[in-house]
Design an enzyme around this catalytic site. Sequence first.
Site, PDB file in Angstrom:
ATOM      1  N   SER A 147      65.840 -69.254 -97.662  1.00  0.00           N
ATOM      2  CA  SER A 147      67.234 -69.020 -97.283  1.00  0.00           C
ATOM      3  C   SER A 147      67.820 -70.242 -96.590  1.00  0.00           C
ATOM      4  O   SER A 147      67.834 -71.318 -97.174  1.00  0.00           O
ATOM      5  CB  SER A 147      67.312 -67.757 -96.414  1.00  0.00           C
ATOM      6  N   ASP A 183      67.801 -60.105-105.224  1.00  0.00           N
ATOM      7  CA  ASP A 183      68.401 -60.874-104.129  1.00  0.00           C
ATOM      8  C   ASP A 183      69.906 -60.959-104.341  1.00  0.00           C
ATOM      9  O   ASP A 183      70.383 -61.619-105.265  1.00  0.00           O
ATOM     10  CB  ASP A 183      67.789 -62.277-104.085  1.00  0.00           C
ATOM     11  N   HIS A 193      65.790 -60.547-100.789  1.00  0.00           N
ATOM     12  CA  HIS A 193      65.939 -61.843-100.128  1.00  0.00           C
ATOM     13  C   HIS A 193      64.834 -61.970 -99.089  1.00  0.00           C
ATOM     14  O   HIS A 193      64.949 -61.444 -97.971  1.00  0.00           O
ATOM     15  CB  HIS A 193      67.319 -61.921 -99.477  1.00  0.00           C
TER      16      HIS A 193
END
Length: 359
Positions: free
Chosen positions: A50, A144, A179
Amino acid sequence: MDSFSKLLRRVSRSAVIVLPFLVSTHTAIAADKLPALGVNLENTSVSGLSSGAFMTSQFYVVNSDIMVGAGVIAGGPYLCAQSYAYQSYMVNATTACMNPLTASVGPNTQMLVSKTKKLSKEKKIDNIDNIKDDKIYIFSGKADHVVATKVVDQTEKFFLDLGVDADSILYNTNVDAGHAIITNNKKDTECDLTKAPFINDCDFEQSHRIIRHIYGDTKPPSEKATGKIIKFDQLEFVDSEYTSMSKHAYAYVPDQCYSQSCNLHVVFHGCLQGADVIGDQYYAGTGYNEIADTNNLVMLYPQVHPSKGKPLNPQGCWDFWGYSLPEESQPDYFTKEAPQIKAVTKMVKRLAQQNVAAQ
């Protein structure tokens, strides 16, 4: 993290958000200085999730002279927040670089490649020709919805456009993952969810795949990490008061790396994943240390924490839009002089200094 883009938009309107902190479960010793270990500087690699994936691209491209590879988990290309000049870095970061409505308003990769080449010529980053023979791992989970696959696709395109051979890039988009960084631990979050602490069980160790792809012929990981986790004073390396970098960071050192020269892998956690929020779950629970044990790797885990004042970084993200220079209209978060990059580079150089104990 499923609300990450919405939160960043609120940040851009100068919202003040207070985050709950979880109790730390550090297993490390008391804070000390980061040691000089004589690591092989020119065999350094990096990975992250991320915001840590965006930071991975930044740190890797800036320091490509010492790099042999990178692992980008749910992150866009280098300079992504500069995709469109008519938008602020913050707006680009929360739109084009996360979950744009269409691919056409996603990362402006052609322009980002052009900017990267210009920075290389200006020597603000290392010569980009360095990356052409490196190994790149890229991952986007099918579930995600925080950083969309159409954004991560542009990470692959960015590296291809800079000359990395397609055979050197391992890009995985076929796992029904949320995610998160992926593990093979039934105690972690269910694979397709996006839920704190963003460490998901999808029946494989992603950290192992990253290390194997970058370094090639590797030995199987140890069943249990047997080296030493070092908790060290990170602020020794920080020059700016606005970096949001934590007082302490962590390194994992296999026993043999005190007496012989090992390689180095830098790991950047994602938003809401620093040790001040989730304790040791990232730096001790994502599989990196076990594969480090058997493959002569030192692991470096720099840390950022949530901050609600100045800088405004309420989710404890790595800086990929410029919050670390809040008083500048076009902040430098992406060159050798960027505050966070500069600090972590100092840590890497400390680890590469001569290890007196090995003499």
